[in-house]
Structures are given as structure tokens and as C-alpha cells.
Design a protein around this motif. Structure first.
Motif, PDB file in Angstrom:
ATOM      1  N   SER A   1       0.832  -1.209   0.000  1.00 47.91           N
ATOM      2  CA  SER A   1       0.000   0.000   0.000  1.00 47.91           C
ATOM      3  C   SER A   1       0.862   1.252   0.000  1.00 47.91           C
ATOM      4  O   SER A   1       0.538   2.236  -0.665  1.00 47.91           O
ATOM      5  CB  SER A   1      -0.923   0.013   1.219  1.00 47.91           C
ATOM      6  OG  SER A   1      -1.853  -1.032   1.138  1.00 47.91           O
TER       7      SER A   1
ATOM      8  N   ALA B   1       1.950   2.086  -3.438  1.00 42.46           N
ATOM      9  CA  ALA B   1       0.835   2.633  -4.217  1.00 42.46           C
ATOM     10  C   ALA B   1       0.600   4.102  -3.860  1.00 42.46           C
ATOM     11  O   ALA B   1       0.349   4.929  -4.738  1.00 42.46           O
ATOM     12  CB  ALA B   1      -0.433   1.809  -3.972  1.00 42.46           C
TER      13      ALA B   1
ATOM     14  N   TYR C   1      -5.063   2.730  -6.999  1.00 39.97           N
ATOM     15  CA  TYR C   1      -5.889   1.526  -6.877  1.00 39.97           C
ATOM     16  C   TYR C   1      -5.323   0.407  -7.756  1.00 39.97           C
ATOM     17  O   TYR C   1      -5.179  -0.732  -7.313  1.00 39.97           O
ATOM     18  CB  TYR C   1      -7.336   1.825  -7.260  1.00 39.97           C
ATOM     19  CG  TYR C   1      -8.249   0.650  -7.032  1.00 39.97           C
ATOM     20  CD1 TYR C   1      -8.824   0.435  -5.790  1.00 39.97           C
ATOM     21  CD2 TYR C   1      -8.519  -0.250  -8.056  1.00 39.97           C
ATOM     22  CE1 TYR C   1      -9.648  -0.657  -5.571  1.00 39.97           C
ATOM     23  CE2 TYR C   1      -9.342  -1.342  -7.848  1.00 39.97           C
ATOM     24  CZ  TYR C   1      -9.898  -1.540  -6.604  1.00 39.97           C
ATOM     25  OH  TYR C   1     -10.708  -2.635  -6.385  1.00 39.97           O
TER      26      TYR C   1
ATOM     27  N   MET D   1      -2.326  -1.117  -6.234  1.00 41.67           N
ATOM     28  CA  MET D   1      -2.659  -2.016  -5.121  1.00 41.67           C
ATOM     29  C   MET D   1      -3.164  -3.360  -5.633  1.00 41.67           C
ATOM     30  O   MET D   1      -2.871  -4.404  -5.046  1.00 41.67           O
ATOM     31  CB  MET D   1      -3.673  -1.367  -4.183  1.00 41.67           C
ATOM     32  CG  MET D   1      -3.067  -0.283  -3.321  1.00 41.67           C
ATOM     33  SD  MET D   1      -4.121   0.254  -1.970  1.00 41.67           S
ATOM     34  CE  MET D   1      -5.310   1.244  -2.846  1.00 41.67           C
TER      35      MET D   1
ATOM     36  N   VAL E   1      -2.821  -6.335  -2.779  1.00 44.54           N
ATOM     37  CA  VAL E   1      -3.493  -5.838  -1.577  1.00 44.54           C
ATOM     38  C   VAL E   1      -4.904  -6.417  -1.579  1.00 44.54           C
ATOM     39  O   VAL E   1      -5.585  -6.396  -2.611  1.00 44.54           O
ATOM     40  CB  VAL E   1      -3.523  -4.292  -1.565  1.00 44.54           C
ATOM     41  CG1 VAL E   1      -4.324  -3.766  -0.388  1.00 44.54           C
ATOM     42  CG2 VAL E   1      -2.106  -3.733  -1.550  1.00 44.54           C
TER      43      VAL E   1
ATOM     44  N   SER F   1      -9.245  -4.099   1.694  1.00 41.53           N
ATOM     45  CA  SER F   1      -8.299  -3.060   2.102  1.00 41.53           C
ATOM     46  C   SER F   1      -8.159  -1.991   1.029  1.00 41.53           C
ATOM     47  O   SER F   1      -8.201  -0.793   1.316  1.00 41.53           O
ATOM     48  CB  SER F   1      -6.948  -3.688   2.408  1.00 41.53           C
ATOM     49  OG  SER F   1      -6.012  -2.708   2.785  1.00 41.53           O
ATOM     50  N   ARG F   2      -7.985  -2.418  -0.217  1.00 42.61           N
ATOM     51  CA  ARG F   2      -7.802  -1.418  -1.274  1.00 42.61           C
ATOM     52  C   ARG F   2      -9.064  -0.611  -1.501  1.00 42.61           C
ATOM     53  O   ARG F   2      -8.994   0.569  -1.791  1.00 42.61           O
ATOM     54  CB  ARG F   2      -7.260  -2.042  -2.541  1.00 42.61           C
ATOM     55  CG  ARG F   2      -8.137  -2.961  -3.279  1.00 42.61           C
ATOM     56  CD  ARG F   2      -7.445  -3.462  -4.558  1.00 42.61           C
ATOM     57  NE  ARG F   2      -8.297  -4.344  -5.285  1.00 42.61           N
ATOM     58  CZ  ARG F   2      -8.152  -5.656  -5.356  1.00 42.61           C
ATOM     59  NH1 ARG F   2      -7.148  -6.252  -4.752  1.00 42.61           N
ATOM     60  NH2 ARG F   2      -8.993  -6.392  -6.049  1.00 42.61           N
ATOM     61  N   LYS F   3     -10.246  -1.224  -1.351  1.00 41.70           N
ATOM     62  CA  LYS F   3     -11.486  -0.458  -1.506  1.00 41.70           C
ATOM     63  C   LYS F   3     -11.621   0.590  -0.408  1.00 41.70           C
ATOM     64  O   LYS F   3     -11.993   1.731  -0.692  1.00 41.70           O
ATOM     65  CB  LYS F   3     -12.691  -1.393  -1.516  1.00 41.70           C
ATOM     66  CG  LYS F   3     -12.767  -2.212  -2.778  1.00 41.70           C
ATOM     67  CD  LYS F   3     -14.175  -2.385  -3.226  1.00 41.70           C
ATOM     68  CE  LYS F   3     -14.192  -3.191  -4.508  1.00 41.70           C
ATOM     69  NZ  LYS F   3     -14.810  -2.495  -5.579  1.00 41.70           N
TER      70      LYS F   3
ATOM     71  N   GLN G   1      -9.203   2.013   1.319  1.00 41.92           N
ATOM     72  CA  GLN G   1      -8.198   3.045   1.094  1.00 41.92           C
ATOM     73  C   GLN G   1      -8.601   3.949  -0.075  1.00 41.92           C
ATOM     74  O   GLN G   1      -8.433   5.171  -0.002  1.00 41.92           O
ATOM     75  CB  GLN G   1      -6.838   2.409   0.830  1.00 41.92           C
ATOM     76  CG  GLN G   1      -6.287   1.697   2.054  1.00 41.92           C
ATOM     77  CD  GLN G   1      -4.962   1.060   1.783  1.00 41.92           C
ATOM     78  OE1 GLN G   1      -3.975   1.750   1.563  1.00 41.92           O
ATOM     79  NE2 GLN G   1      -4.923  -0.270   1.799  1.00 41.92           N
ATOM     80  N   PHE G   2      -9.105   3.365  -1.131  1.00 42.16           N
ATOM     81  CA  PHE G   2      -9.534   4.136  -2.296  1.00 42.16           C
ATOM     82  C   PHE G   2     -10.680   5.080  -1.927  1.00 42.16           C
ATOM     83  O   PHE G   2     -10.676   6.255  -2.294  1.00 42.16           O
ATOM     84  CB  PHE G   2      -9.958   3.180  -3.419  1.00 42.16           C
ATOM     85  CG  PHE G   2     -10.362   3.873  -4.680  1.00 42.16           C
ATOM     86  CD1 PHE G   2      -9.416   4.462  -5.500  1.00 42.16           C
ATOM     87  CD2 PHE G   2     -11.691   3.934  -5.060  1.00 42.16           C
ATOM     88  CE1 PHE G   2      -9.782   5.104  -6.675  1.00 42.16           C
ATOM     89  CE2 PHE G   2     -12.073   4.563  -6.226  1.00 42.16           C
ATOM     90  CZ  PHE G   2     -11.115   5.151  -7.031  1.00 42.16           C
TER      91      PHE G   2
END
Length: 64
Positions: free
Chosen positions: A4, A7, A35, A38, A43, A47-49, A51-52
Motif C-alpha cells: 500500500s 501505491a 488503486y 494495489m 493488496v 483493504s484497497r477499496k 483506502q480508495f
């Protein structure tokens, strides 16, 4: 985590490029590239959703 972090570094690098500064498009593009990075780094989806969404909400807040 490290994936992350890389990214986010890509995101910040895109925003730092001359000609991209202070543009809504650049913020959205940088977020999309973050995104994608990631995804490539593996990722987890949840988690990526999250963070996005956080980055997108930050963009929206700055446009208010």
C-alpha cells in the motif's frame, strides 16, 4: 503495509508532476493509478477499496 505504501507513493508522485497540479482530473487519475497499483501488488480487495474510498472522500472534501 509495504504494498500500500508503494501505491501511495505512486499517487503522490503523479500529483507532484508539473502540469498536473491543482486539477480535479489529476487527483482522480492519481487515485485510479493508486488503486491499480494495489491490485498489482496483491493488496486484499477489502483493504484497497477502503483506502480508495478514503482518498476519493479526501478529493471530494477538497472540492467543497
Amino acid at each position: 503495509d509495504e504494498a500500500s505504501r508503494r501505491a501511495y507513493l505512486l499517487h503522490d508522485y503523479i500529483l507532484s508532476l508539473e502540469g498536473w497540479k491543482n486539477s480535479t482530473f489529476s487527483s482522480q487519475f492519481a487515485a485510479s493509478q493508486m488503486y491499480d497499483a494495489m491490485v498489482q501488488e496483491g493488496v486484499p480487495l477489502w483493504s484497497r477499496k477502503l483506502q480508495f474510498i478514503g482518498v476519493i472522500l479526501g478529493i471530494a472534501k477538497s472540492e467543497w
